[in-house]
Design an enzyme around this catalytic site. Sequence first.
Site: not given
Ligand code: NOJ
Ligand code: NOJ
Length: 592
Positions: A150, A202, A205-206, A431
């Site tokens: 992750w 960030d 998560e990227e 979302e």
């Molecule tokens: C890519 C998404 O851009 C990101 O926001 C997300 O948390 C991850 N994949 C995991 O689903």
């Molecule tokens: C993807 C989003 O980019 C992230 O900010 C969020 O924490 C997770 N999904 C779970 O909702």
Amino acid sequence: MRFAVCSLLSLSSTALALVHGDVKLSRRQSGVDAFVTSEDPIAIQGVLNNIGPGSMSKGAKPGVVVASPDHGSPDPVDYLYTWTRDSSLVLKLLIDRQTQGRGDFSTTIDNWRASTGRIQQLDNPSGGPTTGGLGEPKFNIDETPFTGAWGRPQRDGPALRATAAITYANSLGATGNASALYPSIKLDLDYVSQYWNGQTFDLWEEVNSAGSAFTTAVQHRALREGAKFAAAQGDTASATTYATQADGVLCYLQTYWDASKGYIVANKNNGRTGKDANTILASIHTFDPAAGCDAATWQPCSDIALANHKVVVDSFRTIYALNSAAPAGAAVAVGRYLEDGYFGGNPWFINTFAAAELLYDALFQWEKIGSITVTNTSLAFFQQFSSTITPAAYPSSSSEFTSLTAAIKTYADGFLAIAQKYIPASGEISEQFSRKDGTQMSATYLTWSFAAAATAFDARAGHVSASWGASGLTVPTDCPPAPINPGGGGGGGGNGGGSTIEVTFHETATTTTGEALFITGSLDALGDWSTENAVPLKAGANNVWTVVVPIPGNYIFECKKKNGTLEKEETNQHQATTPYTGTYTLNDTWQN
Ligand code: NOJ
Ligand code: NOJ
């Protein structure tokens, strides 16, 4: 997880069933007022359903906030985890409402606090409770660590959690209950204080970089209110540390604004434009009703926040077919950032709500202050509503004030109207919604989407949360150079920036005659990983070996211990970040 309206209702409390009648009515009336009235209780119920033991959070421990009930195929995604970020933002909503006497969520809040206490103690892939583990982004909903690959760490989580918990503790007044929360809050604050200048992913998560605007902004807030809270708890030493670090973070926050570009560049180090709703979320989640329109903390009515709002919103005007009919200056659907490819890159509900919320916050402040100030920086933002407006202060008695506030209210409502259009009568919110036709996409029943709706509604109604201490802050004049993230494993080292920190290494090791301990690590002062220049430790009482090494403040370094005679390296390498100022101690035990 897709549910028909009826199954959602059957799973939910009577409160939602009552609401359902209103929903049908309101859809016929349309209009943003009716939408807010009907959607608000659904949003709150949607949040509660997703918190253990809620109806849509089966398997979650009490107080665990599930990001979405979706659990992978056939669901579009697997979001059946608990993210520290999402959970903390969601709880902040419930805590604010409870504090304002608008709902009783005490059982949920207590459950969440208890769950947090357990999750904080978990050893996980980011570390243990005091060695970086609080930066772990997500956990399984049975409160066990998630050990898969992750983007970690994500350093906004502990800051947001501290903010939610401090808001709650403050609402308890000077009772023993607030003190009972302090140890857990202190863990999070210590984490933020120690690691704010470390490399982080960030909020999407990227992007792994030396900093992300949202993360830095919420870290600053947490440390600032944390300093006050620690002082109130009689912990003056921590209060001083947090306040000192907060100054460093405030310095760093300034580095995201690029005056030549005219917007806040969301992340350090990446190949994107940096236009990102990350920065709008930063403003709304650090809004302080006592801080006027201060630019230093990107207050919603500051010229920086408004200029940035326009640039970020505009970046989505042409890329989404869904927005093509909107005239310039009218609200549009807002995504994350224009290069986004996740599910094809679509508008997100949380960001569309956030675009509205920032404007409601600004309107609240202008009314409170009694004037609007237009600067060269914010001019283009205001020109969306008046082509003849010029930089000046416009008192509330002026016709400019009246027409600007009316136009901006309409603009803000426009963002809600877009969300309304793509939310069905059941009120469910996913979302994302399709960039082509607005169909809901990705995770369904996203807890954060429900919370984002509710906080935007609150801002619209003028229900603002308590001040956190942003009022009257000035950026220190002696800001150090911005910290730099380390490179990949082994090498690295930031460039430091604060004053020199005396780092005391304490190594507990049982040795035999003739053996000696050394430290080597990722900077000159630690011998630059060499054996010859490794730093000797001095034997002391109780098998504790010690050395004090001057290391730059704000510096991320790694070290290993060596046994001089045997040349035996410890397998684990340690990473640490020196604080901005002060001293620092690393305690460790030799492992064979
Ligand atoms: C890519 C998404 O851009 C990101 O926001 C997300 O948390 C991850 N994949 C995991 O689903
Ligand atoms: C993807 C989003 O980019 C992230 O900010 C969020 O924490 C997770 N999904 C779970 O909702």
